[in-house]
Scaffold this motif. Sequence first.
Motif, PDB file in Angstrom:
ATOM      1  N   SER A  13       0.834  -1.213   0.000  1.00 43.18           N
ATOM      2  CA  SER A  13       0.000   0.000   0.000  1.00 43.18           C
ATOM      3  C   SER A  13       0.860   1.252   0.000  1.00 43.18           C
ATOM      4  N   LEU A  14       1.938   1.253   0.763  1.00 40.60           N
ATOM      5  CA  LEU A  14       2.832   2.416   0.800  1.00 40.60           C
ATOM      6  C   LEU A  14       3.550   2.619  -0.535  1.00 40.60           C
ATOM      7  N   ARG A  15       3.941   1.543  -1.174  1.00 35.73           N
ATOM      8  CA  ARG A  15       4.569   1.664  -2.502  1.00 35.73           C
ATOM      9  C   ARG A  15       3.573   2.219  -3.523  1.00 35.73           C
ATOM     10  N   PHE A  16       2.329   1.769  -3.448  1.00 36.32           N
ATOM     11  CA  PHE A  16       1.289   2.281  -4.336  1.00 36.32           C
ATOM     12  C   PHE A  16       1.095   3.777  -4.099  1.00 36.32           C
ATOM     13  N   ALA A  17       1.026   4.181  -2.843  1.00 35.49           N
ATOM     14  CA  ALA A  17       0.868   5.600  -2.513  1.00 35.49           C
ATOM     15  C   ALA A  17       2.061   6.416  -3.002  1.00 35.49           C
ATOM     16  N   GLN A  18       3.244   5.843  -2.928  1.00 31.65           N
ATOM     17  CA  GLN A  18       4.438   6.530  -3.416  1.00 31.65           C
ATOM     18  C   GLN A  18       4.356   6.751  -4.926  1.00 31.65           C
ATOM     19  N   ARG A  19       3.863   5.758  -5.662  1.00 34.08           N
ATOM     20  CA  ARG A  19       3.679   5.905  -7.115  1.00 34.08           C
ATOM     21  C   ARG A  19       2.652   6.979  -7.423  1.00 34.08           C
TER      22      ARG A  19
END
Length: 139
Positions: free
Chosen positions: A116-122
Amino acid sequence: SRGHSVFMLHLTGVHKEDGTRVEGVLNLCDLAGSERLDRSGAGSDAKRLKETQSINKSLSCLGDVFNALASGAAHVPYRNSKLTYLLQDCLSGDGKALMFVNLSPTILSKHESLCSLRFAQRVNKVELGKATKNVKYGK
């Protein structure tokens, strides 16, 4: 049933004296979290398995849209899922987007939280541009 929820509120403001109309849409989206098949318990239930795969596919399509927007691609794949097709107007440059990410504090959920954090970073790398005001003049 689990899934995404999209609420679209169409707003119109009218200035009574000069007839000027301002129109806008507020999109509120509650996205179902991506799920690992081994933790979802969907492996033994065909309906739940299909639902989990559908959720993950639409989130992947949304990620593809954000990647295309972030890279300035000539083609943005809005039609790859119902979710991205619904959100096309608010993501295509005339609006603003804000995203909240809910995370589980448990060690057991660390992989989902990191995903989820990687998705938010993208998503954070996407620049939609300046929002435009939709005004109609007249009387």
